[in-house]
Design a protein around this motif. Sequence first.
Motif, short mmCIF file in Angstrom:
data_model
loop_
_atom_site.label_atom_id
_atom_site.label_comp_id
_atom_site.label_asym_id
_atom_site.label_seq_id
_atom_site.Cartn_x
_atom_site.Cartn_y
_atom_site.Cartn_z
N ARG A 15 0.84 -1.21 0.00
CA ARG A 15 0.00 0.00 0.00
C ARG A 15 0.87 1.25 0.00
N ARG A 16 1.91 1.30 0.83
CA ARG A 16 2.76 2.49 0.90
C ARG A 16 3.46 2.73 -0.44
N LEU A 17 3.94 1.66 -1.07
CA LEU A 17 4.65 1.81 -2.34
C LEU A 17 3.72 2.28 -3.45
N THR A 18 2.51 1.74 -3.50
CA THR A 18 1.58 2.17 -4.55
C THR A 18 1.12 3.61 -4.31
N GLU A 19 1.00 4.02 -3.05
CA GLU A 19 0.62 5.40 -2.77
C GLU A 19 1.71 6.38 -3.18
N LEU A 20 2.96 5.91 -3.25
CA LEU A 20 4.05 6.74 -3.76
C LEU A 20 3.99 6.88 -5.28
N GLY A 21 3.22 6.02 -5.91
CA GLY A 21 3.10 6.09 -7.36
C GLY A 21 3.74 4.95 -8.11
N LEU A 22 4.26 3.96 -7.42
CA LEU A 22 4.87 2.82 -8.09
C LEU A 22 3.80 1.96 -8.73
N GLY A 23 4.09 1.47 -9.92
CA GLY A 23 3.22 0.50 -10.54
C GLY A 23 3.43 -0.86 -9.91
N LEU A 24 2.50 -1.79 -10.18
CA LEU A 24 2.58 -3.10 -9.53
C LEU A 24 3.82 -3.87 -9.96
N ALA A 25 4.26 -3.68 -11.21
CA ALA A 25 5.48 -4.35 -11.66
C ALA A 25 6.68 -3.84 -10.87
N GLU A 26 6.71 -2.53 -10.60
CA GLU A 26 7.81 -1.96 -9.82
C GLU A 26 7.73 -2.43 -8.37
N VAL A 27 6.52 -2.54 -7.84
CA VAL A 27 6.36 -3.05 -6.48
C VAL A 27 6.88 -4.48 -6.40
N ARG A 28 6.59 -5.25 -7.44
CA ARG A 28 7.06 -6.64 -7.46
C ARG A 28 8.59 -6.68 -7.42
N ASP A 29 9.25 -5.77 -8.15
CA ASP A 29 10.71 -5.72 -8.14
C ASP A 29 11.24 -5.41 -6.74
N GLU B 299 14.03 6.67 -9.86
CA GLU B 299 13.38 6.70 -11.17
C GLU B 299 11.98 7.29 -11.06
N LEU B 300 11.26 6.92 -10.01
CA LEU B 300 9.92 7.46 -9.81
C LEU B 300 9.97 8.98 -9.63
N ASP B 301 10.93 9.44 -8.88
CA ASP B 301 11.07 10.89 -8.67
C ASP B 301 11.32 11.60 -9.99
N GLY B 302 12.15 11.00 -10.85
CA GLY B 302 12.38 11.60 -12.16
C GLY B 302 11.13 11.63 -13.01
N ASP B 303 10.36 10.54 -12.97
CA ASP B 303 9.10 10.51 -13.71
C ASP B 303 8.13 11.58 -13.23
N LEU B 304 8.03 11.73 -11.92
CA LEU B 304 7.13 12.74 -11.37
C LEU B 304 7.59 14.15 -11.72
N ALA B 305 8.91 14.37 -11.77
CA ALA B 305 9.43 15.68 -12.15
C ALA B 305 9.05 16.01 -13.60
N ARG B 306 9.16 15.01 -14.48
CA ARG B 306 8.78 15.23 -15.88
C ARG B 306 7.28 15.51 -15.99
N GLN B 307 6.47 14.75 -15.25
CA GLN B 307 5.03 15.00 -15.27
C GLN B 307 4.71 16.39 -14.75
N GLU B 308 5.42 16.81 -13.71
CA GLU B 308 5.20 18.12 -13.13
C GLU B 308 5.51 19.21 -14.15
N ALA B 309 6.62 19.04 -14.90
CA ALA B 309 6.98 20.03 -15.93
C ALA B 309 5.94 20.07 -17.04
N GLU B 310 5.43 18.89 -17.43
CA GLU B 310 4.41 18.84 -18.47
C GLU B 310 3.12 19.51 -18.02
N ILE B 311 2.74 19.27 -16.76
CA ILE B 311 1.53 19.89 -16.22
C ILE B 311 1.70 21.41 -16.18
N HIS B 312 2.90 21.87 -15.78
CA HIS B 312 3.15 23.32 -15.72
C HIS B 312 3.03 23.93 -17.11
#
Length: 254
Positions: A51-65, A81-94
Amino acid sequence: MRIGELAAAVGVTTRTVRHYHHQGLLPEPERLSNGYRNYTLRHAVVLARIRRLTELGLGLAEVRDVLADDAGKDLIEVLTELDGDLARQEAEIHERRQRLRALLDAGELPAEGPVSPELAALFAETAPRLAGSPMAAKDREVFALMETVADPADRARLMSLAGAIAGSPQATARAHEAYALLDALADAGLDDPRVAEAARVIAGCIPQEVFPDAVIDHEDSFLRALYADLAPAQAAAVRRALDIVVAGKTGERP
């Protein structure tokens, strides 16, 4: 613990627990003699971590890893890697919010919107002078379509052409004449002499720079769709106009 008690303790649904079993994230417990699954504290610990990992935004495949004993990535690498993905999404949203704000600040949006601020300004500039023409309205739709699907070079040429028309009263007058001639061909036959006249006027509205390679392919999918959307005489006039423009670059007769 029963499955309902486990789910309630961790704050998920029983359906989620079963889904994690199906995905191989949460081991299935042994069943008691009565057939019920018997969940232990260990199951609750693993489920809470999922639950904690998915709430951070990890997909189930990443949770499995992360959960796997022989994971190819450790948790720090996955979270980086997740932090980098979120940064890119944040820039796109901006960037999207900046575009949205520009559209909202422009006030009234064109019927074809949303379009770029440049094209919206062009439509606002030319609409009063070209109002009432079905072909002018259709042309605006084509401009909006081309802005969306054209590559950057073609889009730049398109905006240059549009800007030249909007910035010149003479060019706008020629465009108005071309639209009027095309509107008049809506119910005309292919042998109507106005086809040639419309082609000449349309060609006079199109800068030769629109065709940098001095080539026109009438079987191009976009042109075929454009011709199909016009009345036969209108399509014939546009085809002939494009041939005139290209012939002007090559010195050949259309």
